[in-house]
Scaffold this motif. Structure first.
Motif, PDB file in Angstrom:
ATOM      1  N   UNK A  94       0.835  -1.197   0.000  1.00 54.83           N
ATOM      2  CA  UNK A  94       0.000   0.000   0.000  1.00 54.83           C
ATOM      3  C   UNK A  94       0.870   1.247   0.000  1.00 54.83           C
ATOM      4  N   UNK A  95       0.451   2.222  -0.795  1.00 51.97           N
ATOM      5  CA  UNK A  95       1.172   3.486  -0.835  1.00 51.97           C
ATOM      6  C   UNK A  95       0.774   4.364   0.342  1.00 51.97           C
TER       7      UNK A  95
ATOM      8  N   UNK B 294       4.378   3.977  -5.813  1.00 51.52           N
ATOM      9  CA  UNK B 294       4.696   3.504  -4.470  1.00 51.52           C
ATOM     10  C   UNK B 294       3.650   2.533  -3.929  1.00 51.52           C
ATOM     11  N   UNK B 295       2.802   2.016  -4.810  1.00 50.58           N
ATOM     12  CA  UNK B 295       1.854   1.009  -4.345  1.00 50.58           C
ATOM     13  C   UNK B 295       0.415   1.380  -4.607  1.00 50.58           C
ATOM     14  N   UNK B 296      -0.463   0.543  -4.086  1.00 48.31           N
ATOM     15  CA  UNK B 296      -1.884   0.754  -4.344  1.00 48.31           C
ATOM     16  C   UNK B 296      -2.550   1.554  -3.236  1.00 48.31           C
TER      17      UNK B 296
ATOM     18  N   UNK C 268       1.221  -0.917  -8.229  1.00 52.88           N
ATOM     19  CA  UNK C 268       2.271  -1.698  -7.568  1.00 52.88           C
ATOM     20  C   UNK C 268       3.390  -1.937  -8.577  1.00 52.88           C
TER      21      UNK C 268
ATOM     22  N   UNK D  20       8.628  -1.113   2.259  1.00 55.38           N
ATOM     23  CA  UNK D  20       7.527  -1.134   1.295  1.00 55.38           C
ATOM     24  C   UNK D  20       7.937  -2.068   0.173  1.00 55.38           C
TER      25      UNK D  20
ATOM     26  N   UNK E 137       6.807  -2.405  -2.633  1.00 56.76           N
ATOM     27  CA  UNK E 137       6.775  -1.778  -3.951  1.00 56.76           C
ATOM     28  C   UNK E 137       8.083  -1.117  -4.321  1.00 56.76           C
ATOM     29  N   UNK E 138       8.734  -0.574  -3.325  1.00 64.14           N
ATOM     30  CA  UNK E 138       9.982   0.128  -3.589  1.00 64.14           C
ATOM     31  C   UNK E 138      10.981  -0.223  -2.505  1.00 64.14           C
TER      32      UNK E 138
END
Lengths: 403, 88
Positions: A208-209, A221-223, A299, B58, B60-61
């Motif tokens: 998750x962002x 940076x995500x969902x 993502x 995270x 994602x990054x």
């Protein structure tokens, strides 16, 4: 027997707006509804943003007895369906009622009801819950209330395939009409997962962002989670024509595939087979597609793999089509997301406006497609795809045509 | 405390990789032990539970996260720093 299937009604409530016109206006303006979450115990969450239906007052729409039975997701479904059925102008009686049903997608069902009642018994130590907890939380509650409200007496059920639920539901409704099993189907999806437990569970995955949703962007940076409902009236083409109904678009094809590989990591091949399958069923060539509403979660994994899959299926035509992720604006509405995203497809086909990918900052070489950054675009689109690739590797892609 | 942290991190990594703790060293690289991205997220969750800390990570990054997991030794050092910061 294969019959043509068209959309003759659309309704929604989501963070962008409480109906279709408000939602399309926000999509045209590239306005993101992502903001601070306003939910109980938000201070105990690490992820504090979402695309929430703001200022929602259930008592403005439903009476006390209804609220006792309608979870937030059921309320969203009923509000969206009311708009769709008003637009379609259908009344279900006699033979038509018997040949009409409802198939809705949802992932969490009555998750707010679960959250509130688990809190009551575990945290507050209560030993008694409201008698309607079960009929309120069950995943088929929204579909059931739609069938009751509109006298839909044919096949009705709920589809749960996580983030692809709506597309699977719409695809199934399409097949029911195309095959002659039903004449009219009310379909789409509803989700209300923005409660403490719902967001906490997603936090755990670390996808998750914390700032915003930036699909296909190098700095993504995500969902970001959203909520709401999208409900449509699907109808046999001849039935719709015979009664002079306004046709919003044709559902021309659907393909469902399974990755059969990983519970969370998407597969390029599964996505490719779904897109290619939808084109084949619709009798469309890759050159016919002017727009793809992407799954585009924001993502790292999805956007890269989806871009590669589009490039592989469409070849040189990938450079000639527009693809955008409207999750950047209404958030990832999980089991309702495909239904809400179908509105962007209808806008492209009917109004010639392609919704942008909002919040976009800089190109990612691994997502080298025309992702319509930040600003909507006018274009003549006669056919489009809507992608949904769910956890569990369950994919469903819809193909739509202008009529 | 440092020895305890190292031992516990090695145990968590070993459990995630489904290998003996003795086969984990500070020089081990998680990916080489067969820990994929989801395994890493699970290991970080176990670390958070074991040390009552929050790990900035995270999926994602991962490169942007202030948490070096390039080797088991790097994870140990990062956990030591986070424990010192969050439980002074």
């Amino acid at each position: 027997m294969t019959r043509r299937v068209v959309i003759t009604g659309a309704g929604t409530i989501n963070a962008l707006g409480a109906d279709v016109p408000a939602t399309l206006e926000a999509l045209r303006e590239g306005r993101s509804a992502i903001g601070e979450l306003d939910i109980r115990d938000v201070d105990r969450l690490m992820i504090r943003i979402g695309a929430q239906v703001a200022g929602y007052d259930e008592s403005a729409h439903f009476n006390r007895q209804q609220i006792a039975l309608y979870d937030r997701y059921t309320q969203f479904a009923l509000l969206a369906a009311g708009q769709a059925l008003t637009q379609a102008g259908l009344v279900f009686e006699g033979a038509l009622a018997a040949r009409s049903g409802v198939i809705l997608g949802t992932s969490g069902g009555g998750l707010n009801t679960q959250d509130e009642n688990y809190r009551a018994v575990y945290e507050d130590g209560k030993n008694r819950v409201h008698p309607f907890v079960v009929p309120k939380l069950m995943n088929n509650a929204a579909a059931a209330h739609l069938s009751m409200e509109y006298n839909l007496k044919g096949p009705s059920f709920t589809v749960a395939t996580a983030c692809a639920s709506s597309n699977h539901a719409i695809g199934q409704a399409f097949q029911f009409i195309a095959s002659g099993m039903a004449d009219v189907m009310v379909t789409g999806g509803a989700e209300a997962m923005l409660c403490f437990g719902g967001v906490k569970a997603w936090e755990g995955l670390r996808v998750m962002s914390r700032d915003t949703c930036r699909p296909f962007c190098a700095t993504r940076s995500g969902m970001v989670q959203g909520e709401g409902a999208g409900v449509f009236v699907l109808e046999d083409y001849d039935h719709a024509r015979a009664r002079g109904a306004e046709i919003l678009a044709e559902v021309a094809g659907i393909a469902m595939t399974s990755d059969a590989s990983d519970i969370v990591m998407p597969s390029r091949q599964g996505a490719e087979r779904a897109m290619a399958g939808a084109l084949a069923q619709a009798g469309l060539a890759t050159s016919d597609i002017g727009y793809i509403n992407a799954h585009g979660t924001g993502t790292a994994a999805n956007d890269k793999i989806e871009s590669a899959a589009v490039a592989h299926v469409f070849g040189a035509d990938a450079d000639r089509l527009a693809i955008s992720s409207t999750k950047s604006m209404h958030g990832h509405c999980i089991g309702a997301t495909g239904a809400i995203e179908l509105l962007a497809c209808i806008m492209a086909l009917r109004d010639g406006v392609i919704a942008p990918t909002a919040n976009w900052q800089e190109p990612d070489p691994e997502c080298a497609l025309d992702i319509v950054p930040n600003r909507a675009r006018e274009a003549r689109v006669t056919a489009c795809l809507s992608n949904a690739f769910a956890f569990g590797g369950m994919n469903a892609v819809l193909a739509l045509k202008a009529v | 405390m440092t020895t305890d942290i190292r031992t516990r991190v090695h145990e968590i990594v070993a459990e995630q990789a489904m290998i003996d703790t003795d086969d984990v060293t500070d020089a081990s690289v998680p990916a080489d032990l067969g820990i994929d991205s989801m395994g890493l997220v699970e290991a970080i969750f176990a670390i958070e539970e074991a040390f009552d800390i929050q790990v900035p990570f995270n999926a994602n990054e991962p490169a942007a996260s202030d948490f070096d997991y390039s080797s088991v030794g790097a994870i140990v050092a990062a956990v030591e720093r986070l424990v010192a910061e969050q439980h002074p």
